[in-house]
Design an enzyme around this catalytic site. Structure first.
Site, PDB file in Angstrom:
ATOM      1  N   ASP A  83     -34.100  42.574  20.006  1.00  0.00           N
ATOM      2  CA  ASP A  83     -34.247  42.465  21.456  1.00  0.00           C
ATOM      3  C   ASP A  83     -33.273  41.375  21.910  1.00  0.00           C
ATOM      4  O   ASP A  83     -33.525  40.189  21.728  1.00  0.00           O
ATOM      5  CB  ASP A  83     -35.701  42.102  21.793  1.00  0.00           C
ATOM      6  CG  ASP A  83     -35.880  41.828  23.284  1.00  0.00           C
ATOM      7  OD1 ASP A  83     -34.886  41.842  24.029  1.00  0.00           O
ATOM      8  OD2 ASP A  83     -37.038  41.583  23.687  1.00  0.00           O
ATOM      9  N   GLN A 109     -32.438  38.149  26.016  1.00  0.00           N
ATOM     10  CA  GLN A 109     -32.063  36.754  26.283  1.00  0.00           C
ATOM     11  C   GLN A 109     -30.849  36.337  25.459  1.00  0.00           C
ATOM     12  O   GLN A 109     -30.269  35.279  25.715  1.00  0.00           O
ATOM     13  CB  GLN A 109     -33.239  35.812  25.976  1.00  0.00           C
ATOM     14  CG  GLN A 109     -34.487  36.049  26.798  1.00  0.00           C
ATOM     15  CD  GLN A 109     -34.307  35.775  28.285  1.00  0.00           C
ATOM     16  OE1 GLN A 109     -33.359  35.117  28.704  1.00  0.00           O
ATOM     17  NE2 GLN A 109     -35.203  36.304  29.088  1.00  0.00           N
ATOM     18  N   CYS A 151     -44.850  37.673  29.997  1.00  0.00           N
ATOM     19  CA  CYS A 151     -44.922  38.902  29.180  1.00  0.00           C
ATOM     20  C   CYS A 151     -44.944  38.575  27.695  1.00  0.00           C
ATOM     21  O   CYS A 151     -44.341  39.295  26.889  1.00  0.00           O
ATOM     22  CB  CYS A 151     -43.768  39.848  29.496  1.00  0.00           C
ATOM     23  SG  CYS A 151     -43.691  40.324  31.219  1.00  0.00           S
TER      24      CYS A 151
HETATM   25  N1  PMP Z   1     -37.205  40.996  26.182  1.00  0.00           N
HETATM   26  C1  PMP Z   1     -37.126  39.709  26.559  1.00  0.00           C
HETATM   27  C2  PMP Z   1     -37.029  38.634  25.506  1.00  0.00           C
HETATM   28  C3  PMP Z   1     -37.123  39.382  27.909  1.00  0.00           C
HETATM   29  O1  PMP Z   1     -37.051  38.109  28.293  1.00  0.00           O
HETATM   30  C4  PMP Z   1     -37.207  40.421  28.870  1.00  0.00           C
HETATM   31  C5  PMP Z   1     -37.221  40.126  30.353  1.00  0.00           C
HETATM   32  N2  PMP Z   1     -38.189  39.200  30.751  1.00  0.00           N
HETATM   33  C6  PMP Z   1     -37.274  41.744  28.425  1.00  0.00           C
HETATM   34  C7  PMP Z   1     -37.265  41.986  27.074  1.00  0.00           C
HETATM   35  C8  PMP Z   1     -37.330  42.902  29.381  1.00  0.00           C
HETATM   36  O2  PMP Z   1     -36.095  43.048  30.011  1.00  0.00           O
HETATM   37  P1  PMP Z   1     -35.864  44.098  31.172  1.00  0.00           P
HETATM   38  O3  PMP Z   1     -36.300  43.433  32.448  1.00  0.00           O
HETATM   39  O4  PMP Z   1     -34.397  44.368  31.156  1.00  0.00           O
HETATM   40  O5  PMP Z   1     -36.657  45.308  30.864  1.00  0.00           O
END
Ligand code: PMP
Length: 406
Positions: A195, A198, A360
């Site tokens: 992922d 960031q 989240c």
């Molecule tokens: N992974 C991480 C580590 C994030 O910080 C975020 C966004 N808060 C996401 C995934 C989701 O990203 P997106 O808004 O592009 O769906």
């Protein structure tokens, strides 16, 4: 790199000079280069891609495929067809959880995630594991907020099919040693999904050097418009995967009973793709490349070091995450006894925009022993003065909330 000069490229920051915007980890502000690329495309080259044979559609298709080449270069792959355009990191990770589990996951198989994952890199794997009767386990974090390497090794010994981990935590700022972890996980037979929501905005990323199998980015966090993000994967794996979304644009031959699918990346881009947004995202990638990702990272590091030093001087403030060079420009904190929302509201009254909540990442907050944190995050347009204003506002908050603090 001078953030005061760069700020002139960001109309919103220019228009609101008193705003201390410290929420780029949620979404970044946009330079004029991006909004102008979007406007130019809509006003001069707009038509649906991969469909029309008239010149305008061909020009739009060429701009979209050029954006793919730009993102491939930005992420360090020589093969543009390894880049699939999706809406956001969440869609990219859902695509991977769905398609990888359809192809590679069976009853009893193991998926390894980490305790610091954003829900976007956790919930899709839970759903996939449930559908396939697979198991899911998390690498725990240490008290400093790093992945526990011994626990990682123990989980690898169970031969997971998939290891999904974040490049950089959106709460702790921890940058995981992805190259090392990916090498070990792949040696243990796992497919490695990173992922990079960031990671890509803040660190120089070369997917080939990182050695993972898939890398999901979030376009709107790396100066791009909302609605387009690059999802990188190894060509050999893309070839093997079934599609996630189906419909127009991604097929080869369709009868009433069944269909065959186009090769990647088209197989994974059902429907009208976010091509105008992809053109805007390419402008963002070019802007970041021109500034230099090494410079962006160095700047983030300088600001976070300054913030950590200043925040350590604020009595009663509890700051989370590691100290050291493996720490990016994200700082989460609480005053024990004061709800993070109240703290963020107080900071907002001082002109400092931070995020509050669980960001989240509920399992991570459970591990940290708090329901919520306030989070400041830095980017290339933030200045040392803004870090100092955050620290000053926190000192005032401490006086304001003095009777609440436990
Ligand atoms: N992974 C991480 C580590 C994030 O910080 C975020 C966004 N808060 C996401 C995934 C989701 O990203 P997106 O808004 O592009 O769906």
């Amino acid at each position: 790199m001078d953030p005061r000069e760069l700020r002139r490229d960001f109309p919103l920051l220019e228009a609101q000079p008193d705003l201390v915007f410290l929420d780029s980890a949620a979404s970044a502000q946009k330079p004029r280069a991006v909004t102008e690329a979007l406007t130019r495309f809509y006003e001069t080259a707009y038509a649906n891609v991969h469909r029309g044979s008239y010149p305008l559609s061909e020009a739009a298709t060429e701009a979209f495929e050029d954006a793919r080449r730009t993102l491939a270069e930005f992420l360090g792959t020589p093969d543009p067809e390894e880049v699939v355009f999706v809406r956001n990191a969440t869609e990219g990770l859902n695509l991977l959880a769905h398609s990888l589990s359809e192809r590679f996951l069976g009853p009893g198989d193991l998926v390894v995630v980490t305790e610091m994952e954003h829900h976007a890199n956790l919930v899709p794997w839970q759903q996939a594991a449930r559908r396939k009767g697979a198991r899911i386990r998390a690498v725990p974090i240490t008290d400093e907020g790093r992945l526990d390497p011994a626990a990682f090794e123990r989980l690898l010994a169970e031969e997971p099919r998939i290891v999904a981990l974040t490049h950089m935590s959106n709460v702790l700022g921890t940058v995981n040693p992805v190259a090392d972890l990916a090498e070990r996980a792949r040696a243990a037979g796992a497919i490695v999904v990173v992922d990079g929501a960031q990671g890509a905005p803040h660190l120089p990323v070369n997917v080939r050097a990182l050695g993972a199998d898939f890398y999901a980015t979030s376009g709107h966090k790396m100066l791009g418009p909302t609605g387009a993000s690059a999802l990188w994967g190894r060509r050999a794996l893309w070839e093997e995967l079934p599609p996630f979304l189906t419909g127009g644009g991604m097929i080869e031959r369709v009868t009433i009973e069944e269909s065959t699918f186009a090769p990647p990346p088209t197989r994974f881009e059902a429907g009208t793709p976010p091509f105008a947004e992809a053109v805007g995202l390419a402008a963002a990638a070019r802007y970041l490349a021109a500034v230099g990702m090494e410079n962006v990272w160095r700047h983030d590091r300088a600001l976070v070091e300054r913030a950590l030093a200043a925040l350590a001087e604020v009595p009663d403030l509890k700051v989370f995450g590691p100290t050291g060079p493996d720490r990016g420009g994200v700082v989460s904190f609480v005053f024990p006894g004061v709800h993070a929302h109240d703290l963020a509201t107080f900071l907002a009254q001082k002109g400092v925009a931070v995020r509050s909540g669980h960001h989240c990442a509920q399992p991570l907050h459970r591990r940290l022993g708090v329901a919520a944190t306030a989070r400041a995050s830095f980017y290339l347009y933030n200045t040392e003065e803004e870090v100092d204003r955050l620290a000053e506002a926190l000192r005032e908050a401490r006086r304001f909330f003095a009777t609440w603090i436990e």
